[in-house]
Design an enzyme around this catalytic site. Sequence first.
Site, PDB file in Angstrom:
ATOM      1  N   ILE A  24      -6.172 -18.207  25.154  1.00  0.00           N
ATOM      2  CA  ILE A  24      -7.217 -18.051  24.511  1.00  0.00           C
ATOM      3  C   ILE A  24      -8.530 -18.715  25.183  1.00  0.00           C
ATOM      4  O   ILE A  24      -9.667 -18.586  24.847  1.00  0.00           O
ATOM      5  CB  ILE A  24      -7.196 -18.771  23.136  1.00  0.00           C
ATOM      6  CG1 ILE A  24      -7.041 -20.245  23.289  1.00  0.00           C
ATOM      7  CG2 ILE A  24      -6.081 -18.239  22.241  1.00  0.00           C
ATOM      8  CD1 ILE A  24      -6.781 -21.246  22.070  1.00  0.00           C
ATOM      9  N   GLY A  25      -8.252 -19.204  26.227  1.00  0.00           N
ATOM     10  CA  GLY A  25      -9.373 -19.728  27.142  1.00  0.00           C
ATOM     11  C   GLY A  25      -8.601 -20.055  28.654  1.00  0.00           C
ATOM     12  O   GLY A  25      -7.663 -20.405  28.903  1.00  0.00           O
ATOM     13  N   ASN A  26      -9.730 -20.003  29.698  1.00  0.00           N
ATOM     14  CA  ASN A  26      -9.404 -19.861  30.915  1.00  0.00           C
ATOM     15  C   ASN A  26     -10.343 -20.514  31.699  1.00  0.00           C
ATOM     16  O   ASN A  26     -11.578 -20.323  31.675  1.00  0.00           O
ATOM     17  CB  ASN A  26      -8.946 -18.524  31.369  1.00  0.00           C
ATOM     18  CG  ASN A  26      -8.595 -18.454  32.781  1.00  0.00           C
ATOM     19  OD1 ASN A  26      -7.912 -19.378  33.491  1.00  0.00           O
ATOM     20  ND2 ASN A  26      -8.816 -17.313  33.533  1.00  0.00           N
ATOM     21  N   GLY A  27      -9.911 -21.385  32.717  1.00  0.00           N
ATOM     22  CA  GLY A  27     -11.049 -21.919  33.602  1.00  0.00           C
ATOM     23  C   GLY A  27     -10.453 -22.164  34.925  1.00  0.00           C
ATOM     24  O   GLY A  27      -9.398 -21.846  35.365  1.00  0.00           O
ATOM     25  N   LYS A  28     -11.320 -22.916  35.877  1.00  0.00           N
ATOM     26  CA  LYS A  28     -10.913 -23.188  37.209  1.00  0.00           C
ATOM     27  C   LYS A  28      -9.761 -24.186  37.333  1.00  0.00           C
ATOM     28  O   LYS A  28      -8.831 -24.039  38.272  1.00  0.00           O
ATOM     29  CB  LYS A  28     -12.053 -23.640  38.272  1.00  0.00           C
ATOM     30  CG  LYS A  28     -13.005 -22.499  38.225  1.00  0.00           C
ATOM     31  CD  LYS A  28     -14.060 -23.082  39.069  1.00  0.00           C
ATOM     32  CE  LYS A  28     -15.375 -21.966  39.393  1.00  0.00           C
ATOM     33  NZ  LYS A  28     -16.469 -22.684  40.097  1.00  0.00           N
ATOM     34  N   PHE A  29      -9.537 -25.154  36.271  1.00  0.00           N
ATOM     35  CA  PHE A  29      -8.988 -26.303  36.451  1.00  0.00           C
ATOM     36  C   PHE A  29      -7.849 -26.519  35.388  1.00  0.00           C
ATOM     37  O   PHE A  29      -7.030 -27.323  35.144  1.00  0.00           O
ATOM     38  CB  PHE A  29      -9.598 -27.542  36.440  1.00  0.00           C
ATOM     39  CG  PHE A  29     -10.816 -27.375  37.554  1.00  0.00           C
ATOM     40  CD1 PHE A  29     -10.453 -27.296  38.857  1.00  0.00           C
ATOM     41  CD2 PHE A  29     -12.150 -27.376  37.126  1.00  0.00           C
ATOM     42  CE1 PHE A  29     -11.331 -27.377  39.772  1.00  0.00           C
ATOM     43  CE2 PHE A  29     -13.127 -27.234  37.942  1.00  0.00           C
ATOM     44  CZ  PHE A  29     -12.758 -27.452  39.301  1.00  0.00           C
ATOM     45  N   GLN A  31      -5.879 -24.085  31.874  1.00  0.00           N
ATOM     46  CA  GLN A  31      -5.718 -22.685  30.703  1.00  0.00           C
ATOM     47  C   GLN A  31      -5.508 -23.246  29.284  1.00  0.00           C
ATOM     48  O   GLN A  31      -5.047 -24.311  29.089  1.00  0.00           O
ATOM     49  CB  GLN A  31      -4.496 -21.904  31.477  1.00  0.00           C
ATOM     50  CG  GLN A  31      -4.867 -21.120  32.711  1.00  0.00           C
ATOM     51  CD  GLN A  31      -3.492 -20.400  33.062  1.00  0.00           C
ATOM     52  OE1 GLN A  31      -2.664 -20.240  32.534  1.00  0.00           O
ATOM     53  NE2 GLN A  31      -3.869 -19.374  34.174  1.00  0.00           N
ATOM     54  N   VAL A  32      -5.974 -22.702  28.247  1.00  0.00           N
ATOM     55  CA  VAL A  32      -5.889 -23.257  27.148  1.00  0.00           C
ATOM     56  C   VAL A  32      -5.031 -21.829  26.329  1.00  0.00           C
ATOM     57  O   VAL A  32      -5.471 -20.705  26.349  1.00  0.00           O
ATOM     58  CB  VAL A  32      -7.168 -23.357  26.472  1.00  0.00           C
ATOM     59  CG1 VAL A  32      -6.746 -23.677  25.041  1.00  0.00           C
ATOM     60  CG2 VAL A  32      -8.010 -24.216  27.063  1.00  0.00           C
ATOM     61  N   ASP A 137     -22.804 -36.243  27.882  1.00  0.00           N
ATOM     62  CA  ASP A 137     -22.992 -34.993  27.858  1.00  0.00           C
ATOM     63  C   ASP A 137     -23.096 -34.487  26.403  1.00  0.00           C
ATOM     64  O   ASP A 137     -22.617 -33.285  26.133  1.00  0.00           O
ATOM     65  CB  ASP A 137     -22.040 -34.255  28.513  1.00  0.00           C
ATOM     66  CG  ASP A 137     -22.078 -33.004  29.078  1.00  0.00           C
ATOM     67  OD1 ASP A 137     -23.269 -32.560  29.239  1.00  0.00           O
ATOM     68  OD2 ASP A 137     -21.169 -32.216  29.366  1.00  0.00           O
TER      69      ASP A 137
END
EC number: 2.7.11.1
Length: 691
Positions: A24-29, A31-32, A137
């Site tokens: 359901i999610g993806n990034g450089k560092f 995965q979800v 942040d």
Amino acid sequence: MGKNIIAGSISSSIHKSYEIGSQIGNGKFAQVHSGTNKSTGKKSAIKIMKKSIVEESAIIKEIEMMTEINHQNIIKLQEVYETDNEVLLVLELVTGGELFDKIVEREFYTEQDASTLIGTVTKVIQYLHSKDIVHCDLKPENLLYSDNSDQAIIKLCDFGLSQRCGSGSPLRSLVGTLTYMAPEISSCTGYGKPVDLWSIGVISYILLCGFPPFDETTGYVLEFPSPEWDNISDSAKSLIKGLLNNDPSKRFTIDQTLKHPWIAGTTCGKNSIVGTLKTLREFNTLRRTNGGNTTMGHNKQSRSTVFELFPSLTPIKSNDENNNNNNNNNNNNNNNEILDKKSNENENENENDKIKINLELNLNNNVNNNNNNNNNTVILENNNNNLEKISTTKTTTTTSTINDSINKTKIQLMNSLDFENDSSSSETYSSSSPIENGGGGGDKFTSPELSSLSIDLGCASDQLNSDKEKIIEQLKNEKSLLQKELLEIKRQSPVPSPSSSFLNNHLQQQHNNNINNNNNNINNGGSTSINNGNGTIERQFRPIHMSKDSDSGSYENLLLGTSPFVKNHNNNNINNNNNNFCHSRNSSFGYGNSYNSSNGGSGCSSSSDESTGGSFKKDKSKYGVDRICLDLQSEFEKLSLPKETMDKLASVLSNYKQKNQEKSLKVKYEKQKDKYKKLKSQLKKDKSLLK
């Protein structure tokens, strides 16, 4: 990295307890994936991080903070699984989307709605501060709704940049998202808990009018422009003024904020602010268009953005699309690491060479060069980088004019050949390798451009050396041919040519005049020109000396120039009237920005020349790519940055130097080649007319 880096983590396979669903999610560092507890049927978000990619200390810090936190308005860490190669976080799943996304879907929106939201967020920050945790942040992207129902509550997430701050020494790490970043962070004067109150003030401002409070035109000057603020209560403006005070010691505290009448709901307006909804929709769309990832941090590689965590946010494919867009833009312009380019960027290409530095410590390569308040970049601009301009006289059809033109062209050609020899060994270029120079700086370039540090500028050094040798050899051959043709024209010319002694004396006189003019003008940081009566060869010396004692070479200017606010916050250090450096807001972190180095400004220092035996030698140590890299490295070392950040900066500086030298050298040789071709063409034309 060891097997068990997280205390209390579960070593057994997560598949025994959870049914792992689709991504359901993806990034450089990270995965979800969605996950379902096999025993209870409860759904969760499972964030999977590779130990080989994410830094150990960052994982431990974030997990320790999230384990300690227990608040209904903060996303909860439920369990931690660990294998030899991965760390898996079982997180509370939220599906309602981001704060702004939820608001813009409404048809009715009032000050009271905004007041309720800000009150909730302030109470969450109060809870964190009670545990000496500064979020660092706080922004709409990190404020998510639990679900899509009308009863959904706000949840704060993403503690990747959070830090502990007790009553001891202030924090100094450069972290946050520039749009919501307090001035004390960007000025590197030390900061603490008040930075979260500043972020609350910025969010409040946007919630009430639909756009951020600061941009390149206002700096840190707070304004409530008409008509957007005409229907907003004075009480709301009073709260925002207190939260957006540049002085953290005078800024509203948590208690003052919670006790303010507007937060209490007694003085806020009840009427719908439809205009704000419309403007907010535009701002939200623009924010999404720019990728949403505007965060900078001391260790961003160890964390994932909100978009990687929850299904209600940006679709998975958007990451690939953004990366493709970045690559396409990088290919369009060797000097830009930008999402969008100025429409007129290709104009006056030979007059201005603009190089952009994204000194985002997370070294993110998403930079924007628009002037529409959408990005944050640093621009170091050097005008008039064309160092040599040659103008030749036009030939006429009359015999006398032809003869004069031939003589002028001969002299001009010989002068240009001499200058080519001089420049290859003096201030303009050095064609020898760093080893041949005893490691004393290698290839030097007058007015070197400082290209972006936010993308990979890697270039194989062996390929660079090979290209240099080929180009040098080609130029030598062309020079030899031109000299032969010049001698041939001398012999065949029916018009008596100047005697050898006369020509030598004339050239020697011109050379001596050139030396005197150079010594006089260069010491004044100016330009030198040689007028031989036939044409003008002009050289402009625009040295860049990033001295650690220079205001323009300071850490704030070099590293924090992306901040649109530094120009007002540090006006004792930066002279805006002289245009030494102009800061505006941009989006690699949030909004707009440019660094402008004016010609001959105080940001540059000129070194004197050494005159020996009728010739001069430039102090090349104060010019060129190597010097700039050394000055930047020196400034970075003063900051006590994390080791991994310093290593990355050193690597990028090294790659930048190779790339920049290769490009500049090729441009130089191409210009020389074009110059020789023009002279050769002129000689042939004169010869044909003479016949």
